[in-house]
Design an enzyme around this catalytic site. Sequence first.
Site, PDB file in Angstrom:
ATOM      1  N   ARG A 261      55.138 -37.869  60.555  1.00  0.00           N
ATOM      2  CA  ARG A 261      53.885 -38.196  59.872  1.00  0.00           C
ATOM      3  C   ARG A 261      54.063 -39.449  59.020  1.00  0.00           C
ATOM      4  NH1 ARG A 261      51.855 -32.123  57.942  1.00  0.00           N
ATOM      5  NH2 ARG A 261      52.037 -31.181  60.012  1.00  0.00           N
ATOM      6  N   ARG A 391      60.970 -27.677  53.683  1.00  0.00           N
ATOM      7  CA  ARG A 391      60.481 -27.090  52.430  1.00  0.00           C
ATOM      8  C   ARG A 391      61.143 -25.736  52.164  1.00  0.00           C
ATOM      9  NH1 ARG A 391      54.296 -28.972  51.141  1.00  0.00           N
ATOM     10  NH2 ARG A 391      54.610 -31.187  51.665  1.00  0.00           N
TER      11      ARG A 391
END
Length: 427
Positions: A261, A391
């Site tokens: 991204r 994460r």
Amino acid sequence: MHDLRSIRENPVAFDAALAKRGLEPQSATLLVLDEDRRSLTTRLQEMQSRRNEASKAIGQAMGQGDKDKAEALKAEVAELKQSMPALEEEERAKAKALNDALAAIPNLPADGVPEGADEDDNKEVSRWTVPRAFHFKPAEHADMGPALGMDFETGASMSGARFTFLRGQMARLNRALGQFMLDRQTGENGYTECAPPLLVRDEALFGTGQLPKFAEDLFRTTDDRWLIPTAEVSLTNSVREQIIDDLSAPIRLTALTPCFRSEAGAAGKDTRGFIRQHQFDKVELVSICRPEDAHTEHEHMLESAESILKALELPYRVVMLCTGDMGFGARKTFDIEVWLPGQDAYREISSVSWCGDFQARRMNARYRPEDGAKKTEFVHTLNGSGLAVGRTLVAVLENYQNEDGSVSVPEALAPYMGGLQKLEPMG
């Protein structure tokens, strides 16, 4: 993509649903474009029919020896042939304008989704377990990570900002998390493992809603392919342009892939650490199902994502996103937010979304409601993270950190870590 018939039948309801997302009414513009296109289509059909009739009548007139009538018919046919291409081009332009307008409009929120402008209006649904009480001040992963093998400097030196080079035990932990998640989703939660392409064409990203609106958030190659921002794109498009004969049970797919991204819309956010990267690993969950199964499947997908955090004993909460914070293609979304003691905050680690038939219409993905039925209907699609590996790595580092700078390995990961029980500072 939206159903034009539904907009024609109830434009007020369509505009009211868009208003919940903070958007201006769109139905009037869409219906004018639709009427213009349909009018042109009707005219073209009438001209085509008349051309066929006149062409047939030419032979009859010639057979009857009526040359004047035959010549008049020939002139009419020639005029029709000359004028039709311009109308056909106009019809194509109107159809494109209509499709472009429809493609730019987000999905309509489902009933029960809280109305709001942004994340401040999201609704907390539940929390799981109490965060650990530290007898020392917990560090953020960006501060403690480098000593353990999270090399921000090397990643940035070769690739620029938002790239990280993981070394040794840190790379092993990252791999262990991905494999653990994939094994849990396939072995216990009913998902089929896939290894999909990482490069896709325009139509795949259009199908799942990233194009044309979010092109700036993507990476494009020199041969006009795109690096996937999530395996949702590849997995969902696996039913593109298909008619599924038997959808009595949902099709559940999962994949562990790199994701890419540009983060164009996140300038200035999470510039420190491993939270927001240009390249990251994620286990994606996708379900293809009948409309009547969508609610149950949404709950199953949420539980499947939650099961990873429960197994790792990481505190988290679930929030339902409000209308102003939902993604473009979603009708209803739950976010799972994991507790990060170093930041003293909950941070998103998974979004689990039901898209209704919005993506299916863009992909033309359908199913037969009954065996052998001629009529087909659009499938419903769902997607979610199960989980974002990077994460989750951050959450493990911060929640399992020790005062001496080491990090204990969660018990669930022991089989994947080759006997390593702690990540130790490398000195």
